[in-house]
Scaffold this active site. Structure first.
Site, short mmCIF file in Angstrom:
data_model
loop_
_atom_site.label_atom_id
_atom_site.label_comp_id
_atom_site.label_asym_id
_atom_site.label_seq_id
_atom_site.Cartn_x
_atom_site.Cartn_y
_atom_site.Cartn_z
N ASP A 139 0.84 -1.41 -0.02
CA ASP A 139 -0.18 -0.11 -0.04
C ASP A 139 0.84 1.19 0.03
O ASP A 139 0.62 2.18 0.90
CB ASP A 139 -1.03 0.07 1.28
CG ASP A 139 -1.65 -1.14 1.28
OD1 ASP A 139 -1.29 -2.47 1.47
OD2 ASP A 139 -2.84 -1.17 0.86
N ASP A 185 -1.91 -2.63 -3.92
CA ASP A 185 -1.98 -1.25 -3.99
C ASP A 185 -0.78 -0.27 -4.01
O ASP A 185 0.13 0.07 -3.17
CB ASP A 185 -2.61 -0.77 -2.43
CG ASP A 185 -4.08 -1.31 -2.46
OD1 ASP A 185 -4.60 -1.66 -3.29
OD2 ASP A 185 -4.78 -0.69 -1.34
N TYR A 213 -2.22 4.42 -6.38
CA TYR A 213 -3.48 4.92 -5.75
C TYR A 213 -4.22 5.93 -6.72
O TYR A 213 -4.59 7.16 -6.40
CB TYR A 213 -3.36 5.62 -4.62
CG TYR A 213 -3.41 4.46 -3.53
CD1 TYR A 213 -2.12 3.75 -3.09
CD2 TYR A 213 -4.45 4.41 -2.56
CE1 TYR A 213 -2.03 2.81 -2.10
CE2 TYR A 213 -4.34 3.49 -1.69
CZ TYR A 213 -3.12 2.73 -1.49
OH TYR A 213 -3.15 1.69 -0.54
N ASN A 234 -6.85 -4.01 -4.33
CA ASN A 234 -8.08 -3.22 -4.97
C ASN A 234 -7.91 -2.24 -5.63
O ASN A 234 -8.63 -1.66 -6.56
CB ASN A 234 -9.10 -3.07 -3.80
CG ASN A 234 -8.70 -2.34 -2.66
OD1 ASN A 234 -7.26 -2.55 -2.03
ND2 ASN A 234 -9.11 -1.11 -2.19
N HIS A 235 -6.77 -1.36 -5.40
CA HIS A 235 -6.66 0.14 -6.03
C HIS A 235 -6.09 -0.45 -7.63
O HIS A 235 -5.65 0.55 -8.26
CB HIS A 235 -5.60 0.89 -5.38
CG HIS A 235 -6.13 1.73 -4.17
ND1 HIS A 235 -7.00 2.81 -4.29
CD2 HIS A 235 -6.43 1.25 -3.04
CE1 HIS A 235 -7.32 3.07 -3.19
NE2 HIS A 235 -7.18 2.35 -2.12
N HIS A 269 -3.48 -9.55 -0.97
CA HIS A 269 -3.70 -8.35 -0.49
C HIS A 269 -4.56 -7.91 0.61
O HIS A 269 -4.20 -7.34 1.55
CB HIS A 269 -4.42 -7.40 -1.72
CG HIS A 269 -4.51 -5.84 -1.43
ND1 HIS A 269 -3.17 -5.06 -1.10
CD2 HIS A 269 -5.39 -5.16 -1.24
CE1 HIS A 269 -3.70 -3.89 -0.83
NE2 HIS A 269 -4.93 -3.56 -0.75
N HIS A 291 -10.75 -1.29 10.39
CA HIS A 291 -10.77 -0.95 8.73
C HIS A 291 -10.70 -2.25 8.10
O HIS A 291 -9.73 -3.12 8.35
CB HIS A 291 -9.49 0.09 8.38
CG HIS A 291 -9.85 1.22 8.83
ND1 HIS A 291 -10.12 2.15 8.12
CD2 HIS A 291 -9.68 1.67 10.14
CE1 HIS A 291 -10.23 3.26 8.70
NE2 HIS A 291 -10.04 3.12 10.07
N HIS A 292 -11.43 -2.64 7.28
CA HIS A 292 -11.58 -3.74 6.43
C HIS A 292 -11.72 -5.02 7.13
O HIS A 292 -11.32 -5.96 7.02
CB HIS A 292 -10.28 -3.87 5.45
CG HIS A 292 -9.90 -2.76 4.82
ND1 HIS A 292 -10.95 -2.28 3.80
CD2 HIS A 292 -8.85 -1.85 4.65
CE1 HIS A 292 -10.32 -1.41 3.35
NE2 HIS A 292 -9.30 -0.98 3.71
N HIS A 311 -3.30 -3.99 2.50
CA HIS A 311 -4.90 -3.25 2.63
C HIS A 311 -5.12 -2.54 3.79
O HIS A 311 -5.62 -1.64 3.54
CB HIS A 311 -5.46 -4.73 2.40
CG HIS A 311 -7.41 -4.13 1.94
ND1 HIS A 311 -7.33 -3.40 1.18
CD2 HIS A 311 -8.45 -4.70 2.49
CE1 HIS A 311 -8.74 -2.98 0.73
NE2 HIS A 311 -9.50 -4.08 1.55
N VAL A 312 -5.05 -3.09 4.91
CA VAL A 312 -5.26 -2.31 6.01
C VAL A 312 -3.95 -1.59 6.45
O VAL A 312 -2.70 -2.25 6.52
CB VAL A 312 -5.35 -3.18 7.22
CG1 VAL A 312 -5.55 -2.35 8.79
CG2 VAL A 312 -6.56 -4.12 7.17
N HIS A 313 -3.92 -0.08 6.49
CA HIS A 313 -2.92 0.75 6.56
C HIS A 313 -2.42 0.88 7.93
O HIS A 313 -2.36 1.78 8.81
CB HIS A 313 -3.38 2.04 6.09
CG HIS A 313 -3.98 2.01 4.64
ND1 HIS A 313 -4.69 2.95 4.14
CD2 HIS A 313 -3.64 0.98 3.63
CE1 HIS A 313 -5.10 2.63 3.00
NE2 HIS A 313 -4.66 1.36 2.42
FE LIG Z 1 -6.03 -2.07 -0.54
#
Ligand SMILES: [Fe+2]
Length: 467
Positions: A166, A195, A198, A232-233, A317, A326-327, A354-356
């Site tokens: 990410d 990711d 972005y 996903n991005h 991911h 988140h997520h 995925h999870v930042h």
């Molecule tokens: Fe993501």
């Protein structure tokens, strides 16, 4: 009055017991260290986005592994104005003999954007453990880079992987990459957890932000392979722009050696590198029973020869164990489908993004549940992988601070900071993982864990030590 005191005392002790019990049930450490709220993308005139000088000079140069065994490299670059040359000239450091390889170029359109000429050239049959120099471009725009091939696969071959997820292109992304480069434990290959740029967050998915990202990472990705996982991005699915081909920019720009591992899609594949067997999965492609990805993984796992590559690593991911708000639970469907295989084949580690944020699990599994038996809580399982979420590269989407409370039993350590990881394989039995928070000194380990190989340490004493 006395009765009231006794009653109050009883309530007090009851509360104490609940508190102790809840602490006992909790997982590991939640570090309250929190980074600043949002990070901004670097402006277009940032030095890291600089276009190399000269008409049509190759830019956005990056390499990845080009075959299953590590003797191949895919070299990719973009010429902005015209096709230019598809040729790569390369030679080993100790040889004066120069070799040529011919690549291809592709282009794509996305809404009102037309890409440059995206070149991909696979060079094969390289010597193991050898430094190569390569040149691309024409005349005074010729650019020269170098890379090191991995050692031949073998059970006790040490090798050091970096882990970045990410990343994006903010000021913090730049810090993450710099810190990876400056880490005294020199990563030899990046395992990238999805990711990338972005760019889809910009109006009309402004694909020029794919170009800035390519120029940003070139300083590292032109010199060591980045192993790509899709996030996903990368979907870039935008019916409102009449763009309905998922992953179009990503699959044009980032080639991977999927065919050599009998995959039918660049979104899932495997490679061997030194003592590691790396399986890359797609969280955003079908994986239910009978789907291509399901069938491929079912057939792939039994092929892994742990006497050649003891370390079995899975990249994806979307994490399947995540206690960040988140997520939360997004990875549950993949867990239901694949987790029992991870346990059966003794996967050592599953890395996700995925999870930042950062999170490391204990060795647990949750595969006993059969709808009616009530066994739906993760349990200690020494055949299970450790799950590490490392989607903390520094993107602009903001922090992932909210955690599920109390910390679940499966979670060993979690923290909402930016950083990167290092997976340092020592031999067939031991690998040292460290997580490096961006705010610390280069050599500081904010979290670390000794991995004891699941195949070569079958339920010995070391299992207790590693837990
Ligand atoms: Fe993501």
């Amino acid at each position: 009055m006395a009765l009231l005191k006794v009653y109050n005392l009883s309530v007090f002790w009851l509360l104490c017991m609940i508190l102790v019990a809840s602490n006992f049930c909790n997982g590991g450490i939640t570090n309250s260290f929190v980074r600043k709220e949002y990070s901004l993308d670097m402006p277009l005139d940032s030095d890291v986005f600089q276009v190399p000088p000269g008409y049509n000079a190759p830019q956005q140069v990056h390499i990845t592994q080009g075959d299953t065994d590590g003797r191949g490299v895919i070299i990719s670059w973009i010429t902005p104005d015209e096709p230019g040359s598809n040729t790569v000239i390369y030679w080993s450091e100790n040889s004066k003999h120069k070799n040529r390889a011919e690549g291809i170029f592709v282009r794509y359109k996305f809404f009102n954007y037309t890409s440059g000429y995206i070149h991909h050239c696979t060079i094969k049959k390289l010597e193991y453990n050898t430094k190569y120099i390569y040149e691309i471009g024409i005349g005074n725009t010729t650019r020269q880079f170098r890379f090191m091939t991995p050692p031949r696969a073998g059970p006790d071959v040490p090798y050091t992987f970096g882990l970045i997820g990410d990343l994006g292109q903010t000021h913090d992304s730049n810090v993450t990459l710099t810190r990876y480069e400056s880490n005294p434990k020199k990563g030899q290959t990046v395992l990238f957890l999805g990711d990338l740029s972005y760019s889809n967050d910009y109006p009309f998915h402004d694909n020029s932000r794919w170009d800035t990202w390519g120029r940003f990472i070139e300083r590292n990705a032109a010199f060591q392979p980045w192993i790509w996982t899709v996030g996903n991005h990368e979907l870039d699915f935008a019916p409102e722009l009449e763009e309905t081909t998922p992953f179009k920019p990503y699959t044009h720009r980032y080639y991977v050696p999927y065919a050599s591992s009998d995959s039918t899609s660049p979104l899932w594949y495997s490679i061997k590198r030194a003592s590691a067997y790396i399986i890359v999965l797609s969280s955003y492609s079908a994986y239910g029973k009978s789907t291509p990805q399901y069938k491929w993984l079912r057939d792939e796992l039994p092929k892994v020869d742990r006497s050649e590559t003891p370390w079995l690593i899975v990249l994806m991911h979307c994490p399947i164990y995540n206690s960040n708000a988140h997520h939360y639970m997004e990875g549950e469907t993949m867990r239901v489908v694949f987790e029992s295989w991870f346990v059966k084949y003794k996967v050592d580690a599953v890395f996700a993004g995925h999870v930042h944020s950062y999170e490391r699990s204990k060795r647990i599994s949750n595969i006993a549940y059969n709808i009616v038996n009530g066994k739906c809580t993760p349990v200690n399982d020494q055949s299970a992988p450790v799950y590490i979420t490392i989607g903390d590269g520094g993107n602009h989407d903001g922090p992932a601070i909210g955690m599920v409370e109390p910390q679940p039993n499966f979670s060993a350590y979690r923290e909402a900071s930016f950083g990167h990881g290092i997976f340092d394989i020592k031999n067939r039995t031991h690998a040292y993982f460290s997580w490096h928070r961006n705010q610390d000194g280069y050599a500081i380990e904010a979290d670390s864990f000794w991995f004891h190989n699941r195949y070569w340490n079958p339920f010995g004493k070391s299992f207790v030590a590693s837990y």
